[in-house]
Scaffold this active site. Structure first.
Site, PDB file in Angstrom:
ATOM      1  N   TYR A  51       0.818  -1.217   0.000  1.00  0.00           N
ATOM      2  CA  TYR A  51       0.000   0.000   0.000  1.00  0.00           C
ATOM      3  C   TYR A  51       0.857   1.275   0.000  1.00  0.00           C
ATOM      4  O   TYR A  51       0.345   2.363  -0.266  1.00  0.00           O
ATOM      5  CB  TYR A  51      -0.968   0.039   1.205  1.00  0.00           C
ATOM      6  CG  TYR A  51      -1.895  -1.151   1.327  1.00  0.00           C
ATOM      7  CD1 TYR A  51      -2.113  -2.016   0.253  1.00  0.00           C
ATOM      8  CD2 TYR A  51      -2.562  -1.432   2.513  1.00  0.00           C
ATOM      9  CE1 TYR A  51      -2.953  -3.121   0.370  1.00  0.00           C
ATOM     10  CE2 TYR A  51      -3.410  -2.532   2.632  1.00  0.00           C
ATOM     11  CZ  TYR A  51      -3.594  -3.374   1.555  1.00  0.00           C
ATOM     12  OH  TYR A  51      -4.423  -4.460   1.685  1.00  0.00           O
ATOM     13  N   HIS A 113       0.447 -12.003   1.698  1.00  0.00           N
ATOM     14  CA  HIS A 113      -0.632 -11.248   1.047  1.00  0.00           C
ATOM     15  C   HIS A 113      -1.425 -12.097   0.049  1.00  0.00           C
ATOM     16  O   HIS A 113      -2.647 -11.986  -0.032  1.00  0.00           O
ATOM     17  CB  HIS A 113      -0.010 -10.019   0.351  1.00  0.00           C
ATOM     18  CG  HIS A 113      -0.920  -8.845   0.238  1.00  0.00           C
ATOM     19  ND1 HIS A 113      -0.508  -7.546   0.402  1.00  0.00           N
ATOM     20  CD2 HIS A 113      -2.244  -8.765  -0.045  1.00  0.00           C
ATOM     21  CE1 HIS A 113      -1.539  -6.724   0.238  1.00  0.00           C
ATOM     22  NE2 HIS A 113      -2.599  -7.447  -0.046  1.00  0.00           N
TER      23      HIS A 113
HETATM   24  N1  LIG Z   1      -5.632  -8.853   1.626  1.00  0.00           N
HETATM   25  C1  LIG Z   1      -5.992  -8.292   0.503  1.00  0.00           C
HETATM   26  O1  LIG Z   1      -5.666  -8.752  -0.605  1.00  0.00           O
HETATM   27  C2  LIG Z   1      -6.858  -7.066   0.539  1.00  0.00           C
HETATM   28  C3  LIG Z   1      -7.535  -6.661  -0.610  1.00  0.00           C
HETATM   29  C4  LIG Z   1      -8.333  -5.522  -0.534  1.00  0.00           C
HETATM   30  C5  LIG Z   1      -8.452  -4.833   0.663  1.00  0.00           C
HETATM   31  N2  LIG Z   1      -7.746  -5.249   1.771  1.00  0.00           N
HETATM   32  C6  LIG Z   1      -7.841  -4.526   3.066  1.00  0.00           C
HETATM   33  O2  LIG Z   1      -9.213  -4.387   3.403  1.00  0.00           O
HETATM   34  C7  LIG Z   1      -9.526  -3.012   3.576  1.00  0.00           C
HETATM   35  C8  LIG Z   1     -10.964  -2.742   3.192  1.00  0.00           C
HETATM   36  O3  LIG Z   1     -11.223  -3.060   1.837  1.00  0.00           O
HETATM   37  P1  LIG Z   1     -11.481  -1.949   0.723  1.00  0.00           P
HETATM   38  O4  LIG Z   1     -10.831  -0.670   1.131  1.00  0.00           O
HETATM   39  O5  LIG Z   1     -11.084  -2.497  -0.565  1.00  0.00           O
HETATM   40  O6  LIG Z   1     -13.083  -1.832   0.720  1.00  0.00           O
HETATM   41  P2  LIG Z   1     -14.205  -1.415   1.775  1.00  0.00           P
HETATM   42  O7  LIG Z   1     -13.623  -1.179   3.117  1.00  0.00           O
HETATM   43  O8  LIG Z   1     -15.308  -2.386   1.616  1.00  0.00           O
HETATM   44  O9  LIG Z   1     -14.719  -0.042   1.171  1.00  0.00           O
HETATM   45  C9  LIG Z   1     -13.962   1.121   1.205  1.00  0.00           C
HETATM   46  C10 LIG Z   1     -14.756   2.217   0.478  1.00  0.00           C
HETATM   47  O10 LIG Z   1     -15.977   2.480   1.189  1.00  0.00           O
HETATM   48  C11 LIG Z   1     -16.037   3.862   1.550  1.00  0.00           C
HETATM   49  N3  LIG Z   1     -16.685   3.891   2.875  1.00  0.00           N
HETATM   50  C12 LIG Z   1     -16.119   3.748   4.087  1.00  0.00           C
HETATM   51  N4  LIG Z   1     -17.029   3.793   5.065  1.00  0.00           N
HETATM   52  C13 LIG Z   1     -18.234   3.988   4.458  1.00  0.00           C
HETATM   53  C14 LIG Z   1     -19.539   4.118   4.938  1.00  0.00           C
HETATM   54  N5  LIG Z   1     -19.809   4.060   6.237  1.00  0.00           N
HETATM   55  N6  LIG Z   1     -20.552   4.306   4.033  1.00  0.00           N
HETATM   56  C15 LIG Z   1     -20.286   4.348   2.699  1.00  0.00           C
HETATM   57  N7  LIG Z   1     -19.030   4.218   2.185  1.00  0.00           N
HETATM   58  C16 LIG Z   1     -18.018   4.038   3.055  1.00  0.00           C
HETATM   59  C17 LIG Z   1     -14.612   4.361   1.528  1.00  0.00           C
HETATM   60  O11 LIG Z   1     -14.588   5.717   1.173  1.00  0.00           O
HETATM   61  P3  LIG Z   1     -13.767   6.892   1.964  1.00  0.00           P
HETATM   62  O12 LIG Z   1     -12.429   6.366   2.350  1.00  0.00           O
HETATM   63  O13 LIG Z   1     -13.700   7.961   0.936  1.00  0.00           O
HETATM   64  O14 LIG Z   1     -14.614   7.259   3.154  1.00  0.00           O
HETATM   65  C18 LIG Z   1     -14.025   3.527   0.382  1.00  0.00           C
HETATM   66  O15 LIG Z   1     -14.365   4.091  -0.865  1.00  0.00           O
HETATM   67  C19 LIG Z   1      -8.486  -2.323   2.693  1.00  0.00           C
HETATM   68  O16 LIG Z   1      -8.381  -0.944   2.951  1.00  0.00           O
HETATM   69  C20 LIG Z   1      -7.271  -3.116   3.030  1.00  0.00           C
HETATM   70  O17 LIG Z   1      -6.763  -2.729   4.295  1.00  0.00           O
HETATM   71  C21 LIG Z   1      -6.976  -6.365   1.730  1.00  0.00           C
END
Ligand SMILES: NC(=O)c1ccc[n+]([C@@H]2O[C@H](COP(=O)([O-])OP(=O)(O)OC[C@H]3O[C@@H](n4cnc5c(N)ncnc54)[C@H](OP(=O)(O)O)[C@@H]3O)[C@@H](O)[C@H]2O)c1
Length: 316
Positions: A51, A113
């Site tokens: 990241y 990962h």
């Molecule tokens: N291990 C892996 O391969 C892998 C892959 C993907 C993700 N991850 C981890 O998982 C975390 C979460 O996944 P993700 O970031 O892909 O998706 P997510 O958490 O499902 O969604 C994030 C999105 O939702 C928005 N959001 C946050 N809170 C909200 C709410 N209460 N209402 C409406 N929208 C909201 C955020 O916008 P704003 O930030 O603009 O508020 C962002 O656009 C990642 O950040 C990472 O740490 C790991």
């Protein structure tokens, strides 16, 4: 039963159920987001070398330790080993690089990962000539490197990410330290019930990424519509004075029994996403959320589907 604030890992460590996701949280934004999150009560941060923002996250954590808001032992910081560094000899040096960026002397969690390795000098996320970028380092070798890191005291818990059931089982049968966690995509569109059960039977807990279904993908062709915007989920939320996001996160922690790591850099949403512990869905509401499952991913990793260790071609 109250909604659990922690789950106990197979090594006895109590790990907070809700953590802050940090993927695509930009330098310049992420430091403030982590500080806001600490003030809102978050004590778990999901990070990764890939990241590119570990340094800023470390800054925020240090500033909150220095100002006496938290102690190091009260926060749980997880990071991940990227695919180009799957050789056993690369694991400890890469972990040390992350520790240096965070300015910490240990991590609370370190994950592999992806099961698929790339050559060390290949692009970090190959999209073209992918076969040339792939390495065939066995993830069992990578796991030996993870065990080395654990034995050196550089990390309190080690685990996996994006491993399918067969791969988790292969690790469990060939390791000296059982993984604590498998972090995979999990939300009502892909509820992972079979994988959750399979992992639990082996002492491995599931951590759900994209727990909000990555809300910014709403309306994007080819991607499942995030269930946080489903009218029925929103209706359920109204009953409890909660948002669709809070209903979904509550369901994931309390009913699926998984860790969640919602990402946000928006102060109001950061606070909203951890305010999920004061209500419980009834059987009918849980049944509706269960019925949303369509086994559809936001992160299908299609570019890497021909890798010998690609994990998403199995049933679960
Ligand atoms: N291990 C892996 O391969 C892998 C892959 C993907 C993700 N991850 C981890 O998982 C975390 C979460 O996944 P993700 O970031 O892909 O998706 P997510 O958490 O499902 O969604 C994030 C999105 O939702 C928005 N959001 C946050 N809170 C909200 C709410 N209460 N209402 C409406 N929208 C909201 C955020 O916008 P704003 O930030 O603009 O508020 C962002 O656009 C990642 O950040 C990472 O740490 C790991």
């Amino acid at each position: 039963m109250p909604v659990p604030k922690t789950f106990t890992l197979n090594n006895g460590i109590e790990f907070p159920t809700v953590g802050l996701g940090t993927y695509r949280s930009k330098p310049g934004e992420v430091e403030e987001a982590v500080k806001t999150a600490i003030d809102a009560g978050y004590r778990h941060f999901d990070c990764a070398w890939f990241y590119g923002n570990e340094h800023e996250i470390g800054q925020a954590i240090h500033s909150k330790i220095c100002s006496g808001v938290i102690k190091r032992k009260d926060v749980f910081i997880g990071s991940k080993l990227w695919n180009n560094f799957h050789a056993r000899s690369a694991v400890v040096p890469k972990l040390k690089e992350s520790l240096e960026a965070f300015r910490l002397d240990y991590l609370d969690l370190y994950l592999v990962h992806w099961p698929m390795g790339f050559k060390e000098d290949a692009p970090l996320a190959p999209k073209e000539n992918v076969q040339e970028a792939f390495s065939d380092v066995d993830y069992l070798e990578t796991w030996q490197g993870m065990e080395d890191a654990y034995k050196l005291g550089l990390v309190k818990s080690i685990g996996l990410s994006n491993f399918n059931a067969e791969q988790v089982d292969r690790i469990c049968k060939n390791c000296t330290i059982t993984p604590t966690i498998n972090q995979v995509e999990c939300n009502p569109n892909i509820n992972q019930k079979k994988l959750i059960k399979f992992c639990r039977e082996r002492g491995v807990l599931l951590m759900g990424f994209c727990p909000l279904g990555r809300s910014e993908y709403s309306g994007r062709p080819g991607f499942p519509e995030p269930t946080i915007y489903d009218p029925k989920v929103q209706e359920i939320g109204k009953k409890y004075n909660k948002t669709g996001a809070q209903v979904v996160l509550n369901y994931e922690v309390n009913n699926l029994g998984i860790f969640v790591i919602p990402k946000s850099v928006t102060p109001s949403r950061i606070k909203e996403n951890i305010d999920i512990f004061d209500f419980e869905l009834n059987d009918e509401e849980v049944a509706y959320l269960d019925s949303c499952d369509k086994n559809k991913r936001v992160c299908p990793a299609n570019d890497w589907k021909d890798h010998k260790y690609f994990s998403f071609n199995a049933e679960f």
